[in-house]
Design an enzyme around this catalytic site. Structure first.
Site, PDB file in Angstrom:
ATOM      1  N   SER A 158      -8.962 -26.042  -8.578  1.00  0.00           N
ATOM      2  CA  SER A 158      -9.273 -27.163  -8.358  1.00  0.00           C
ATOM      3  C   SER A 158      -9.405 -28.158  -8.192  1.00  0.00           C
ATOM      4  CB  SER A 158     -11.252 -26.109  -8.049  1.00  0.00           C
ATOM      5  OG  SER A 158     -11.398 -26.469  -9.080  1.00  0.00           O
ATOM      6  N   GLU A 159      -9.442 -28.229  -9.692  1.00  0.00           N
ATOM      7  CA  GLU A 159      -8.982 -30.274  -9.726  1.00  0.00           C
ATOM      8  C   GLU A 159      -7.559 -31.161  -9.047  1.00  0.00           C
ATOM      9  OE1 GLU A 159     -12.080 -31.230 -13.686  1.00  0.00           O
ATOM     10  OE2 GLU A 159      -9.885 -29.958 -13.933  1.00  0.00           O
ATOM     11  N   TYR A 160      -6.710 -29.976  -9.611  1.00  0.00           N
ATOM     12  CA  TYR A 160      -5.600 -30.344  -9.236  1.00  0.00           C
ATOM     13  C   TYR A 160      -4.805 -30.100  -7.708  1.00  0.00           C
ATOM     14  CZ  TYR A 160      -0.043 -29.375  -8.201  1.00  0.00           C
ATOM     15  OH  TYR A 160       0.995 -29.035  -8.150  1.00  0.00           O
TER      16      TYR A 160
ATOM     17  N   ARG B  98      10.013 -17.838 -11.054  1.00  0.00           N
ATOM     18  CA  ARG B  98      11.130 -18.584  -9.828  1.00  0.00           C
ATOM     19  C   ARG B  98      11.535 -20.176  -9.880  1.00  0.00           C
ATOM     20  NH1 ARG B  98       5.752 -20.780  -5.926  1.00  0.00           N
ATOM     21  NH2 ARG B  98       5.899 -21.406  -8.282  1.00  0.00           N
TER      22      ARG B  98
ATOM     23  N   LYS C  77      -4.060 -12.238  -3.972  1.00  0.00           N
ATOM     24  CA  LYS C  77      -2.506 -12.596  -4.193  1.00  0.00           C
ATOM     25  C   LYS C  77      -2.976 -12.825  -6.239  1.00  0.00           C
ATOM     26  CE  LYS C  77      -1.571 -17.586  -4.372  1.00  0.00           C
ATOM     27  NZ  LYS C  77      -1.795 -18.211  -5.622  1.00  0.00           N
TER      28      LYS C  77
ATOM     29  N   GLU D 222      -2.772  -9.198   0.920  1.00  0.00           N
ATOM     30  CA  GLU D 222      -2.181  -8.515   0.287  1.00  0.00           C
ATOM     31  C   GLU D 222      -3.227  -9.250  -0.826  1.00  0.00           C
ATOM     32  OE1 GLU D 222       1.880  -8.556  -0.966  1.00  0.00           O
ATOM     33  OE2 GLU D 222       1.924  -7.649   1.085  1.00  0.00           O
TER      34      GLU D 222
ATOM     35  N   LYS E 151      -6.836 -18.828  -0.110  1.00  0.00           N
ATOM     36  CA  LYS E 151      -7.538 -19.188  -1.798  1.00  0.00           C
ATOM     37  C   LYS E 151      -9.351 -19.059  -1.246  1.00  0.00           C
ATOM     38  CE  LYS E 151      -3.988 -20.889  -3.855  1.00  0.00           C
ATOM     39  NZ  LYS E 151      -4.127 -22.293  -4.252  1.00  0.00           N
TER      40      LYS E 151
ATOM     41  N   GLU F 286       4.645 -10.483  -9.534  1.00  0.00           N
ATOM     42  CA  GLU F 286       3.623 -11.412 -10.001  1.00  0.00           C
ATOM     43  C   GLU F 286       4.075 -11.177 -11.432  1.00  0.00           C
ATOM     44  OE1 GLU F 286       2.733 -14.251  -8.213  1.00  0.00           O
ATOM     45  OE2 GLU F 286       1.698 -14.699  -9.494  1.00  0.00           O
TER      46      GLU F 286
ATOM     47  N   LEU G 239       3.405 -20.530  -1.154  1.00  0.00           N
ATOM     48  CA  LEU G 239       2.883 -20.278  -0.268  1.00  0.00           C
ATOM     49  C   LEU G 239       2.339 -22.079   0.165  1.00  0.00           C
ATOM     50  CD1 LEU G 239       1.596 -16.725  -1.494  1.00  0.00           C
ATOM     51  CD2 LEU G 239       3.145 -16.875   0.550  1.00  0.00           C
TER      52      LEU G 239
HETATM   53  P1  NAD Z   1       0.457 -20.510  -5.238  1.00  0.00           P
HETATM   54  O1  NAD Z   1      -0.100 -19.610  -6.335  1.00  0.00           O
HETATM   55  O2  NAD Z   1      -0.185 -21.973  -4.335  1.00  0.00           O
HETATM   56  O3  NAD Z   1       1.742 -19.272  -4.120  1.00  0.00           O
HETATM   57  C1  NAD Z   1       2.605 -19.128  -4.082  1.00  0.00           C
HETATM   58  C2  NAD Z   1       2.818 -17.849  -4.846  1.00  0.00           C
HETATM   59  O4  NAD Z   1       1.549 -17.102  -4.716  1.00  0.00           O
HETATM   60  C3  NAD Z   1       4.196 -17.218  -5.163  1.00  0.00           C
HETATM   61  O5  NAD Z   1       5.204 -17.657  -5.704  1.00  0.00           O
HETATM   62  C4  NAD Z   1       3.872 -16.651  -6.249  1.00  0.00           C
HETATM   63  O6  NAD Z   1       3.854 -15.805  -7.495  1.00  0.00           O
HETATM   64  C5  NAD Z   1       2.109 -15.965  -5.958  1.00  0.00           C
HETATM   65  N1  NAD Z   1       1.825 -14.318  -5.832  1.00  0.00           N
HETATM   66  C6  NAD Z   1       0.025 -14.399  -5.787  1.00  0.00           C
HETATM   67  N2  NAD Z   1       0.542 -12.844  -5.122  1.00  0.00           N
HETATM   68  C7  NAD Z   1       0.973 -12.702  -3.884  1.00  0.00           C
HETATM   69  C8  NAD Z   1       1.667 -12.182  -2.800  1.00  0.00           C
HETATM   70  N3  NAD Z   1       0.743 -10.339  -3.277  1.00  0.00           N
HETATM   71  N4  NAD Z   1       2.522 -12.283  -2.214  1.00  0.00           N
HETATM   72  C9  NAD Z   1       3.259 -13.515  -2.413  1.00  0.00           C
HETATM   73  N5  NAD Z   1       3.182 -14.136  -3.300  1.00  0.00           N
HETATM   74  C10 NAD Z   1       2.005 -13.584  -4.519  1.00  0.00           C
HETATM   75  O7  NAD Z   1       1.984 -21.458  -5.526  1.00  0.00           O
HETATM   76  P2  NAD Z   1       2.092 -21.713  -6.607  1.00  0.00           P
HETATM   77  O8  NAD Z   1       3.134 -23.549  -5.674  1.00  0.00           O
HETATM   78  O9  NAD Z   1       3.159 -20.874  -7.364  1.00  0.00           O
HETATM   79  O10 NAD Z   1       1.672 -23.512  -7.509  1.00  0.00           O
HETATM   80  C11 NAD Z   1       0.851 -23.737  -7.003  1.00  0.00           C
HETATM   81  C12 NAD Z   1      -0.979 -23.405  -7.742  1.00  0.00           C
HETATM   82  O11 NAD Z   1      -0.761 -23.956  -8.898  1.00  0.00           O
HETATM   83  C13 NAD Z   1      -2.187 -23.465  -7.131  1.00  0.00           C
HETATM   84  O12 NAD Z   1      -2.788 -23.161  -7.074  1.00  0.00           O
HETATM   85  C14 NAD Z   1      -2.887 -25.008  -8.209  1.00  0.00           C
HETATM   86  O13 NAD Z   1      -3.828 -24.878  -8.519  1.00  0.00           O
HETATM   87  C15 NAD Z   1      -1.639 -24.232  -9.110  1.00  0.00           C
HETATM   88  N6  NAD Z   1      -1.292 -25.160 -10.083  1.00  0.00           N
HETATM   89  C16 NAD Z   1      -2.183 -25.913 -11.129  1.00  0.00           C
HETATM   90  C17 NAD Z   1      -2.013 -27.169 -11.640  1.00  0.00           C
HETATM   91  C18 NAD Z   1      -2.821 -27.135 -13.094  1.00  0.00           C
HETATM   92  O14 NAD Z   1      -2.512 -28.455 -13.603  1.00  0.00           O
HETATM   93  N7  NAD Z   1      -3.756 -27.030 -13.218  1.00  0.00           N
HETATM   94  C19 NAD Z   1      -0.128 -27.543 -11.589  1.00  0.00           C
HETATM   95  C20 NAD Z   1       0.597 -26.316 -10.353  1.00  0.00           C
HETATM   96  C21 NAD Z   1       0.371 -26.772 -10.350  1.00  0.00           C
END
Ligand code: NAD
Length: 332
Positions: free
Chosen positions: A37-39, A141, A120, A118, A315, A176, A86
């Site tokens: 959430s902070e990110y 990915r 997440k 679906e 989300k 996933e 997404l």
């Molecule tokens: P995301 O996780 O928000 O969304 C895309 C991903 O959702 C897809 O690649 C897939 O893997 C997944 N997914 C899960 N269920 C699915 C379903 N039913 N259908 C389709 N896809 C599904 O995007 P992201 O680009 O992977 O990453 C962003 C997320 O990562 C954010 O939540 C962010 O907070 C986190 N993040 C956190 C940090 C941190 O420092 N804490 C750093 C980078 C990213």
């Protein structure tokens, strides 16, 4: 406060530097330094500046990127079809705007399409390639274009078919890989007892387990694969996302819960019901994923550079966790 151009650019550069550091820690090192959430707040702040000042958008902004570069010690594989991310929604207003945007791009007679929702799943996206019915390759990915070949590790996951019950020349399934909550708790308990490093959360534990050179490590970890799309090899008579998932289920894949809805109100009600049951699920989820159910309409809607136009993540609000800052204040 009114910011001048130089101050806005400086703020953008500062946020980009922070996001790049956190992307590297999260996607490459599997060791996040911030709560998600902070990110997300940092990312939203940058996106808001970019939306208000499109002329100042920096060419290396991570808001348009997927993940991060693959680890160099794995064989790198170029995805035949890019693996994108997404978009995100956080409120009912966002949801209605998303549905409006979908309608705006569809012809009149196709408006208000059926949506499939679906869970997440909070793990790591993986593409599985089956050739002549056999699992032949598994790839992360990565940065969306190129991922890491983790076939040997994925072969150790017990709930996915290594051999399909029917002979399909070429099938690509995406889904996933996640670590169920109970297995994650035990893994961290065992690591603590041995004085080893623990994982921040099940997502990072799953990613860290899969991106190991020794497949025995992945084998010893409680990983599971849930399929969420067919990207090559779907029989032509299957015309919806929900039927594609039921077909995968019949082939032996695990899939998450599926709900078909027609309206924003139905979708919101389902989203609320998922929030309520979230803590009782055996694995972590961080929202729902909303997809236009018709595959023909998905094709019409197409993609933006980072995400599809026909799907988005809705989300969950950040859980009431004590932030690091609060925790420090509480300790003194
Ligand atoms: P995301 O996780 O928000 O969304 C895309 C991903 O959702 C897809 O690649 C897939 O893997 C997944 N997914 C899960 N269920 C699915 C379903 N039913 N259908 C389709 N896809 C599904 O995007 P992201 O680009 O992977 O990453 C962003 C997320 O990562 C954010 O939540 C962010 O907070 C986190 N993040 C956190 C940090 C941190 O420092 N804490 C750093 C980078 C990213």
């Amino acid at each position: 406060m009114i910011m001048n151009t130089a101050a806005i650019t400086a703020q953008m550069r500062k946020l980009i530097a922070q996001l790049k550091q956190h992307n590297h820690a999260y996607y490459v090192l599997d060791n996040p330094l911030l709560e998600d959430s902070e990110y997300d707040q940092l990312r939203q702040e940058l996106l808001a500046l970019e939306t208000a000042h499109p002329e100042l958008v920096q060419s290396d902004s991570p808001t348009n990127q997927v993940g991060d570069k693959p680890l160099p010690f794995f064989t790198q594989v170029t995805h035949q079809i890019p693996m994108l991310s997404l978009g995100n929604l956080f409120t009912f207003d966002d949801l209605q705007n998303f549905m409006r945007r979908v309608n705006d791009r569809l012809a009149d007679h196709q408006q208000n399409p059926e949506y499939e929702v679906e869970l997440k799943l909070d793990g790591l996206a993986v593409s599985l390639l089956y050739q002549n019915g056999q699992l032949s390759q598994a790839v992360t990915r990565g940065d969306g274009q190129t991922g890491e070949d983790i076939t040997q590790n994925v072969r150790t996951i017990r709930n996915l078919p290594l051999q399909l019950p029917i002979d399909i020349p070429r099938l690509e399934v995406r889904g996933e890989v996640l670590m169920p909550k109970a297995g994650f708790a035990k893994l961290n308990r065992d690591a603590e007892a041995k004085g080893e490093k623990t994982f921040a959360n099940p997502r990072n534990a799953a990613a860290g387990s899969l991106r190991q050179l020794d497949p025995n490590i992945a084998k010893s970890r409680p990983l599971a694969f849930y399929a969420y799309s067919v990207n090559q090899g779907l029989p032509a008579e299957i015309t919806t996302q929900s039927d594609a998932l039921f077909w995968l289920k019949a082939l032996g894949f695990s899939i998450s819960d599926i709900k078909i809805v027609q309206t924003a109100a139905q979708l919101q009600a389902y989203y609320q019901s998922v929030i309520e049951k979230r803590s009782r699920l055996p694995f972590e989820i961080d929202g729902t994923v909303i997809k236009v159910n018709s595959l023909a309409l998905q094709e019409q809607l197409g993609f933006l550079s980072r995400e599809p136009r026909w799907a988005t993540a809705y989300k969950f609000p950040a859980e009431t966790v004590m932030t690091r800052l609060n925790a420090i204040e509480w300790q003194v």
